[in-house]
Design a protein around this motif. Sequence first.
Motif, PDB file in Angstrom:
ATOM      1  N   PHE A 140       0.673  -1.187   0.113  1.00  0.00           N
ATOM      2  CA  PHE A 140       0.234  -0.065   0.031  1.00  0.00           C
ATOM      3  C   PHE A 140       1.088   0.824  -0.165  1.00  0.00           C
ATOM      4  N   GLY A 141       2.154   1.322   0.206  1.00  0.00           N
ATOM      5  CA  GLY A 141       2.769   2.263   0.799  1.00  0.00           C
ATOM      6  C   GLY A 141       3.879   1.964   1.217  1.00  0.00           C
ATOM      7  N   GLU A 142       5.266   3.206   1.035  1.00  0.00           N
ATOM      8  CA  GLU A 142       6.639   2.524   2.344  1.00  0.00           C
ATOM      9  C   GLU A 142       7.453   3.772   2.313  1.00  0.00           C
ATOM     10  N   THR A 143       8.383   4.278   2.875  1.00  0.00           N
ATOM     11  CA  THR A 143       8.911   4.875   3.695  1.00  0.00           C
ATOM     12  C   THR A 143      10.247   4.647   3.270  1.00  0.00           C
ATOM     13  N   ASN A 144      11.162   5.968   2.974  1.00  0.00           N
ATOM     14  CA  ASN A 144      12.003   6.268   2.648  1.00  0.00           C
ATOM     15  C   ASN A 144      13.298   6.942   3.594  1.00  0.00           C
ATOM     16  N   ASN A 148      14.255  11.198   3.576  1.00  0.00           N
ATOM     17  CA  ASN A 148      13.069  11.586   3.929  1.00  0.00           C
ATOM     18  C   ASN A 148      11.606  11.960   2.761  1.00  0.00           C
ATOM     19  N   CYS A 149      11.042  10.968   2.088  1.00  0.00           N
ATOM     20  CA  CYS A 149       9.874  10.366   0.988  1.00  0.00           C
ATOM     21  C   CYS A 149       9.254   8.868   1.156  1.00  0.00           C
ATOM     22  N   ALA A 150       8.026   8.840   0.885  1.00  0.00           N
ATOM     23  CA  ALA A 150       7.394   7.979   0.851  1.00  0.00           C
ATOM     24  C   ALA A 150       6.223   7.667  -0.800  1.00  0.00           C
ATOM     25  N   ILE A 151       5.812   6.358  -0.423  1.00  0.00           N
ATOM     26  CA  ILE A 151       5.579   6.392  -1.967  1.00  0.00           C
ATOM     27  C   ILE A 151       3.849   5.982  -1.321  1.00  0.00           C
ATOM     28  N   VAL A 152       2.976   5.848  -1.830  1.00  0.00           N
ATOM     29  CA  VAL A 152       1.811   5.055  -1.452  1.00  0.00           C
ATOM     30  C   VAL A 152       1.498   5.179  -2.948  1.00  0.00           C
ATOM     31  N   SER A 153       0.791   3.636  -2.554  1.00  0.00           N
ATOM     32  CA  SER A 153       0.365   3.354  -4.326  1.00  0.00           C
ATOM     33  C   SER A 153      -1.782   2.660  -3.781  1.00  0.00           C
ATOM     34  N   THR A 154      -2.200   3.306  -5.091  1.00  0.00           N
ATOM     35  CA  THR A 154      -4.028   3.318  -4.462  1.00  0.00           C
ATOM     36  C   THR A 154      -3.694   2.135  -5.513  1.00  0.00           C
ATOM     37  N   HIS A 155      -2.677   0.937  -6.413  1.00  0.00           N
ATOM     38  CA  HIS A 155      -3.040  -0.242  -7.044  1.00  0.00           C
ATOM     39  C   HIS A 155      -4.124  -1.263  -6.456  1.00  0.00           C
ATOM     40  N   ASN A 156      -3.745  -1.120  -5.009  1.00  0.00           N
ATOM     41  CA  ASN A 156      -4.672  -2.226  -4.115  1.00  0.00           C
ATOM     42  C   ASN A 156      -5.200  -1.727  -2.933  1.00  0.00           C
ATOM     43  N   LEU A 157      -6.190  -0.031  -3.492  1.00  0.00           N
ATOM     44  CA  LEU A 157      -6.622   0.658  -2.668  1.00  0.00           C
ATOM     45  C   LEU A 157      -7.957   0.500  -3.028  1.00  0.00           C
ATOM     46  N   VAL A 166     -11.339   4.159  -3.073  1.00  0.00           N
ATOM     47  CA  VAL A 166     -11.602   4.588  -2.512  1.00  0.00           C
ATOM     48  C   VAL A 166     -10.946   5.751  -1.681  1.00  0.00           C
ATOM     49  N   GLU A 167     -11.321   7.012  -1.773  1.00  0.00           N
ATOM     50  CA  GLU A 167     -10.123   8.573  -1.258  1.00  0.00           C
ATOM     51  C   GLU A 167      -9.603   8.382   0.091  1.00  0.00           C
ATOM     52  N   ILE A 168     -11.018   7.587   0.617  1.00  0.00           N
ATOM     53  CA  ILE A 168     -10.110   8.006   2.421  1.00  0.00           C
ATOM     54  C   ILE A 168      -9.027   6.595   2.794  1.00  0.00           C
ATOM     55  N   ARG A 169      -9.172   5.768   1.629  1.00  0.00           N
ATOM     56  CA  ARG A 169      -8.318   4.755   2.360  1.00  0.00           C
ATOM     57  C   ARG A 169      -6.453   5.211   2.099  1.00  0.00           C
ATOM     58  N   ILE A 170      -7.119   6.056   0.500  1.00  0.00           N
ATOM     59  CA  ILE A 170      -5.626   6.959   0.138  1.00  0.00           C
ATOM     60  C   ILE A 170      -4.990   7.698   1.423  1.00  0.00           C
ATOM     61  N   VAL A 171      -5.996   8.330   1.472  1.00  0.00           N
ATOM     62  CA  VAL A 171      -6.018   9.662   2.573  1.00  0.00           C
ATOM     63  C   VAL A 171      -5.588   8.315   4.196  1.00  0.00           C
ATOM     64  N   LYS A 172      -5.896   7.383   4.456  1.00  0.00           N
ATOM     65  CA  LYS A 172      -5.746   6.085   5.367  1.00  0.00           C
ATOM     66  C   LYS A 172      -3.719   6.154   5.026  1.00  0.00           C
ATOM     67  N   ASN A 200      -4.656  -5.199   5.128  1.00  0.00           N
ATOM     68  CA  ASN A 200      -5.223  -6.073   3.997  1.00  0.00           C
ATOM     69  C   ASN A 200      -6.241  -4.427   4.213  1.00  0.00           C
ATOM     70  N   THR A 201      -7.809  -4.381   3.231  1.00  0.00           N
ATOM     71  CA  THR A 201      -7.660  -3.190   2.995  1.00  0.00           C
ATOM     72  C   THR A 201      -9.305  -3.066   3.959  1.00  0.00           C
ATOM     73  N   GLU A 202      -9.851  -4.324   4.427  1.00  0.00           N
ATOM     74  CA  GLU A 202     -10.919  -4.336   5.863  1.00  0.00           C
ATOM     75  C   GLU A 202     -10.155  -3.548   7.157  1.00  0.00           C
ATOM     76  N   GLU A 203      -8.718  -4.095   6.920  1.00  0.00           N
ATOM     77  CA  GLU A 203      -7.903  -3.001   8.513  1.00  0.00           C
ATOM     78  C   GLU A 203      -7.923  -1.537   7.682  1.00  0.00           C
ATOM     79  N   ILE A 204      -7.759  -1.239   7.239  1.00  0.00           N
ATOM     80  CA  ILE A 204      -7.612   0.130   6.498  1.00  0.00           C
ATOM     81  C   ILE A 204      -8.747   0.710   6.542  1.00  0.00           C
TER      82      ILE A 204
END
Length: 252
Positions: A140-144, A148-157, A166-172, A200-204
């Motif tokens: 879903f995402g990873e931090t470096n 000092n940067c991070a990436i979030v992937s919407t593919h599995n959201l 789901v926008e709220i999942r991206i925000v979380k 998983n997305t249920e936990e998000i």
Amino acid sequence: MSNYRNEQKQLDKQSLGLPLNKKTYIKNLYPCYLGIVLIGKISPSILEKLKFQIELVFDSFFFDILYIGEKKFDTCLYKLNTKVEFDLLDRTLKKVILYPTNKFYSTIKKQMSDYILAFGLGLTDLPIYSSSDESLLFLFGETNFKHNCAIVSTHNLMDLEKHRIVEIRIVKEAIHEIGHLILGYEHCLNDSCVMWFSANTEEIDRKSNNLCEKCKSELEEIRAINNFYNVTLGKSWMNSLMSSTLTFLSSP
Ligand SMILES: [Zn+2]
Ligand SMILES: [Zn+2]
């Protein structure tokens, strides 16, 4: 069913914890600037909501949150080190190409240095895997921490039923990754805290988009180290100070 094949491994890692003196947040100076860059096919419509929520959770940590552009991810140029895996979100189980997170970090880092920003967050629609641990797929995402940067992937959201992201999942997940940048590697053991590791997305969906009291107190600690305060709390403190001063002035 979990979208993570690496779920157990990630949970094992998480349970190891870190000694307090290994906290990564001490090295950063706040307040600072955060830049958001969109990589691939991501609609900028999410940006306003994202900025609002980040400012709400990390009040006073950022002078400003800037939109630092939309970058094409040239999939032909980044063929090296990709992985081809079954897309567990697709019922036909077609295969998809996963891209290593370090490719995204270079793009984000470049934008950060162009705009002279301390922190960077990238959002992408492409599926990703961890370049530091290749068994971590469909993140879903990873931090470096180094950059000092991070990436979030919407593919599995995606919402499987409605086939929409789901926008709220991206925000979380964005708040979660920024939380790592500020608070360090560790996950929170409170399953309603945004710093809970979601397998998983249920936990998000179950967790909130805010920090628990324990994580909030860590933010306070960092505010104290950096000698600044929460604007909202500061305002109420200032108001009470003002009203007591006025009382004092008006008393005979
Ligand atoms: Zn995490
Ligand atoms: Zn927490």
